[in-house]
Design a protein around this motif. Structure first.
Motif, short mmCIF file in Angstrom:
data_model
loop_
_atom_site.label_atom_id
_atom_site.label_comp_id
_atom_site.label_asym_id
_atom_site.label_seq_id
_atom_site.Cartn_x
_atom_site.Cartn_y
_atom_site.Cartn_z
N GLN A 142 69.55 -17.47 2.05
CA GLN A 142 70.75 -17.65 2.85
C GLN A 142 71.06 -19.12 3.12
N HIS B 160 65.82 -19.86 4.58
CA HIS B 160 66.08 -18.57 5.21
C HIS B 160 66.21 -17.57 4.07
N GLU C 64 63.92 -13.96 1.86
CA GLU C 64 63.04 -12.80 1.95
C GLU C 64 62.07 -12.80 0.78
N ASN D 199 60.31 -6.39 1.48
CA ASN D 199 61.62 -6.53 2.11
C ASN D 199 61.54 -6.76 3.61
N GLN E 26 61.47 -10.92 6.06
CA GLN E 26 62.72 -11.65 6.07
C GLN E 26 62.70 -12.64 7.23
N ASP F 262 57.95 -12.73 11.39
CA ASP F 262 59.20 -12.02 11.66
C ASP F 262 59.82 -12.41 13.00
N ASN G 190 63.82 -15.06 13.05
CA ASN G 190 65.01 -14.45 12.46
C ASN G 190 66.21 -15.36 12.67
N SER H 171 71.67 -14.77 10.02
CA SER H 171 72.16 -14.72 8.65
C SER H 171 73.55 -15.32 8.57
#
Length: 373
Positions: free
Chosen positions: A125, A137, A139, A144, A147, A164, A167, A170
């Motif tokens: 991202q 950023h 995964e 999966n 991320q 995790d 975060n 996004s």
């Protein structure tokens, strides 16, 4: 700056906090740029298409006065959206394009996305360069659930997942390459990021808006709106910029006529310095929100498209002085017809022109014999 259709017009710069603007020394007919990044030493790197219709990179060591252009010789294809530079190491990434590294100003590239012998970074991202580290950023290709934020030292060869709890919000859409959701406060060695909880549960984690780390991502702490002095419950945090001792935050919501709020808080992330910088912001609900927020040590800049399709504005904010509209200074003084690019071309080229006001225009093209095409 880019036109509304995405075609590259040229790099412009200002030496007086946005009052006046000048074109850099890069000829758009020689290099059509898609994205750019800067190193802490001021070196600028651009990614785009060269006059030879090849992927390439342009580099400037003098703030855009002169440029060196290199065609990519090997190792990179596709369309990377993101580039980051640190100690003359270039990283690139994009949709469907893994992370690659170049140590020769973009001439040659090699894959640089390994997490382990069997795992790779994918779904990037954004990538960032902070001190001796790169952050992504992204995964895990084999997991999966992994991320979030990944980190690598510039002298290492494998990425580390920071957990995790990182975060970082996004980014989506065509502006994801130029919006900023993570900043670095060099004075405090602090990374500040917009935090997004992917598992909305109605618990206290849902109120967390910012994450920060004082050890380059190894551990993180969090702040809610209440911690920052932001009493408005609605609105998502979208972009960040550091302005002196303030952290500016673009808040996407409908509380304010004419678009979103831009709030300022102490960069120490306490509730003592909260200010709504756009409380008297003029505009209508049809006009697009402030975006692409950037800042120097003294002035912040936000881009906005107004309801008049021929008017786009850069709004400036100096610490404690409020918002001003620099729209009038962006209007051309008269009609100008720019050099087409690319040139030579096959099968198409771009022709751009500027008008001091909205007008009906007829554009005609003639061949070497004076015949209208």
């Amino acid at each position: 700056t880019t036109s509304k259709s995405g075609n590259f017009n040229g790099i412009i710069y200002s030496d007086d906090e946005g009052e006046t603007w000048n074109r850099s020394g890069l000829n758009p007919a020689e290099f059509a740029a898609y994205s750019f990044t800067t190193q802490p030493d001021g070196t600028i790197f651009l990614y785009g298409i060269t006059a030879a219709f090849k992927l390439g990179f342009a580099k400037s060591d003098d703030l855009g006065a002169t440029w060196t252009i290199n065609n990519v010789e090997s190792g990179l294809s596709g369309n990377p959206f993101f580039i980051a530079a640190n100690s003359n190491i270039l990283l690139s990434a994009g949709s469907g394009v893994g992370i690659h590294r170049s140590t020769d100003d973009g001439l040659t590239w090699e894959p640089f996305g390994a997490i382990s012998e069997t795992e790779e970074i994918e779904g990037v991202q954004k990538i960032y360069a902070i001190e001796d580290y790169f952050f992504a950023h992204a995964e895990n290709s084999e997991n999966n659930d992994a991320q979030g934020l990944y980190r690598i030292h510039k002298d290492e060869s494998q990425w580390t997942f920071l957990g995790d709890t990182t975060n970082v919000k996004s980014s989506t859409g065509t502006t994801r390459a130029v919006t900023t959701d993570l900043v670095f406060d060099k004075e405090q060695n602090r990374i500040i990021a917009i935090w997004e909880n992917p598992f909305q549960s109605g618990g206290p984690d849902d109120d967390k808006m910012l994450a920060y780390s004082d050890d380059f991502g190894s551990t993180w702490a969090y702040k809610t709106k209440a911690d920052l002095g932001d009493s408005v419950a609605s609105g998502e945090y979208e972009e960040l910029a550091l302005l002196g001792d303030k952290l500016l935050i673009v808040v996407k919501d409908g509380v304010q006529t004419g678009g979103n709020r831009v709030i300022a808080v102490n960069k120490n992330l306490d509730a003592n310095g909260f200010t709504n910088t756009t409380v008297n912001f003029e505009g209508t609900s049809e006009e697009k929100r402030v975006r692409l927020l950037k800042a120097t040590n003294t002035t912040a800049f936000g881009y906005r498209e107004l309801s008049d399709p021929y008017r786009k504005a850069i709004f400036t904010y100096s610490n404690g002085t409020g918002v001003s509209n620099e729209d009038e200074n962006l209007k051309p003084a008269g009609f100008t017809l720019n050099q087409n690019y690319p040139n030579p071309f096959n099968p198409s080229t771009n022709i751009t022109f500027n008008l001091p006001q909205a007008s009906q225009v007829s554009l005609k093209v003639y061949n070497m014999l004076g015949q209208e095409v």
